[in-house]
Scaffold this motif. Structure first.
Motif, PDB file in Angstrom:
ATOM      1  N   TYR A   1      44.841 -16.944 -94.222  1.00 56.88           N
ATOM      2  CA  TYR A   1      45.309 -16.530 -92.902  1.00 56.88           C
ATOM      3  C   TYR A   1      46.364 -15.428 -92.939  1.00 56.88           C
ATOM      4  O   TYR A   1      46.551 -14.731 -91.952  1.00 56.88           O
ATOM      5  CB  TYR A   1      45.870 -17.749 -92.152  1.00 56.88           C
ATOM      6  N   ALA A   2      47.081 -15.303 -94.058  1.00 50.18           N
ATOM      7  CA  ALA A   2      48.175 -14.326 -94.174  1.00 50.18           C
ATOM      8  C   ALA A   2      47.677 -13.057 -94.848  1.00 50.18           C
ATOM      9  O   ALA A   2      46.965 -13.115 -95.853  1.00 50.18           O
ATOM     10  CB  ALA A   2      49.324 -14.925 -94.965  1.00 50.18           C
TER      11      ALA A   2
ATOM     12  N   VAL B   1      56.062 -17.230 -89.094  1.00 48.46           N
ATOM     13  CA  VAL B   1      54.943 -16.299 -89.038  1.00 48.46           C
ATOM     14  C   VAL B   1      55.224 -15.181 -88.046  1.00 48.46           C
ATOM     15  O   VAL B   1      56.005 -15.333 -87.107  1.00 48.46           O
ATOM     16  CB  VAL B   1      53.607 -16.989 -88.663  1.00 48.46           C
TER      17      VAL B   1
ATOM     18  N   SER C   1      47.417 -22.841 -99.167  1.00 52.49           N
ATOM     19  CA  SER C   1      46.925 -23.234 -97.846  1.00 52.49           C
ATOM     20  C   SER C   1      47.054 -22.107 -96.822  1.00 52.49           C
ATOM     21  O   SER C   1      46.349 -22.089 -95.821  1.00 52.49           O
ATOM     22  CB  SER C   1      47.640 -24.493 -97.355  1.00 52.49           C
ATOM     23  N   TRP C   2      47.958 -21.154 -97.060  1.00 52.81           N
ATOM     24  CA  TRP C   2      48.159 -20.037 -96.132  1.00 52.81           C
ATOM     25  C   TRP C   2      47.364 -18.792 -96.529  1.00 52.81           C
ATOM     26  O   TRP C   2      47.222 -17.867 -95.728  1.00 52.81           O
ATOM     27  CB  TRP C   2      49.647 -19.682 -96.030  1.00 52.81           C
TER      28      TRP C   2
ATOM     29  N   VAL D   1      50.119 -13.249 -89.899  1.00 56.47           N
ATOM     30  CA  VAL D   1      48.866 -14.007 -89.835  1.00 56.47           C
ATOM     31  C   VAL D   1      47.946 -13.422 -88.774  1.00 56.47           C
ATOM     32  O   VAL D   1      48.392 -12.760 -87.839  1.00 56.47           O
ATOM     33  CB  VAL D   1      49.110 -15.512 -89.548  1.00 56.47           C
TER      34      VAL D   1
ATOM     35  N   VAL E   1      45.764 -25.835 -91.588  1.00 56.07           N
ATOM     36  CA  VAL E   1      46.511 -25.396 -92.769  1.00 56.07           C
ATOM     37  C   VAL E   1      46.880 -26.552 -93.692  1.00 56.07           C
ATOM     38  O   VAL E   1      46.705 -26.464 -94.906  1.00 56.07           O
ATOM     39  CB  VAL E   1      47.786 -24.626 -92.351  1.00 56.07           C
ATOM     40  N   HIS E   2      47.386 -27.641 -93.121  1.00 52.15           N
ATOM     41  CA  HIS E   2      47.902 -28.744 -93.935  1.00 52.15           C
ATOM     42  C   HIS E   2      46.995 -29.974 -93.962  1.00 52.15           C
ATOM     43  O   HIS E   2      47.252 -30.899 -94.716  1.00 52.15           O
ATOM     44  CB  HIS E   2      49.285 -29.173 -93.429  1.00 52.15           C
TER      45      HIS E   2
ATOM     46  N   THR F   1      55.968 -23.055 -90.625  1.00 51.96           N
ATOM     47  CA  THR F   1      56.164 -21.834 -91.402  1.00 51.96           C
ATOM     48  C   THR F   1      56.502 -20.670 -90.485  1.00 51.96           C
ATOM     49  O   THR F   1      55.951 -20.557 -89.391  1.00 51.96           O
ATOM     50  CB  THR F   1      54.872 -21.517 -92.196  1.00 51.96           C
TER      51      THR F   1
ATOM     52  N   LEU G   1      55.371 -14.406 -92.617  1.00 56.49           N
ATOM     53  CA  LEU G   1      53.964 -14.166 -92.949  1.00 56.49           C
ATOM     54  C   LEU G   1      53.257 -13.540 -91.759  1.00 56.49           C
ATOM     55  O   LEU G   1      53.308 -14.085 -90.652  1.00 56.49           O
ATOM     56  CB  LEU G   1      53.251 -15.476 -93.296  1.00 56.49           C
TER      57      LEU G   1
END
Length: 145
Positions: free
Chosen positions: A115-116, A15, A111-112, A130, A61-62, A13, A128
């Motif tokens: 953190y974002a 970031v 999932s983000w 983060v 995250v995943h 992603t 994003l």
């Protein structure tokens, strides 16, 4: 260092990270696994006479660890007095964005969301924003649960 960001690909992603959170970006060499640790801890590594805990952000995250052949770079950060290397896919740039961060808009992948905190527009794309400490805090909370 207002509005200075590191732009990178982290766990697949785009970031942005506030430059004040980043000590360095380094190429990882040897990562020594630590038995009994969660999947988010890839292991330990040495950098300039200190030990780093290498954190696999993709695993946080995943839920899937990064394959060992793709563990090439890390953002180095001092978080709560401890040295961490947060693995990332690639680094694109570090630069000032005069407009700074904008509020999150639209739907964010769940999932983000821990953190974002915002979005930074750069190079025609949203990135994003983060927080590196959020990854450590979130992983610690998940492991304690």
């Amino acid at each position: 260092m207002d509005n200075l960001y590191l732009f990178a690909i982290l766990a697949g992603t785009r970031v942005a990270v506030e430059a004040s959170e980043v000590e360095a970006v380094v190429k990882l060499t040897d990562i020594s696994p630590v038995p009994g640790m969660g999947a988010h801890v890839a292991g330990l590594s040495a950098l300039r006479s200190r030990v780093l805990t290498i954190v696999d952000v993709a695993a946080i995250v995943h839920g899937l660890p990064t394959p060992s052949d793709r563990r090439g770079l890390a953002i180095i950060a001092d978080i709560s007095g401890h040295s961490y290397g947060l693995m990332l896919d690639s680094v694109l740039d570090i630069c000032r964005v005069p407009e700074g961060a904008a509020p999150l808009r639209g739907q964010l992948d769940r999932s983000w969301s821990p953190y974002a905190s915002a979005v930074v527009e750069y190079d025609g794309h949203p990135w994003l924003l983060v927080s590196l400490p959020a990854f450590i805090d979130g992983a610690s909370a998940a492991q304690a649960a």
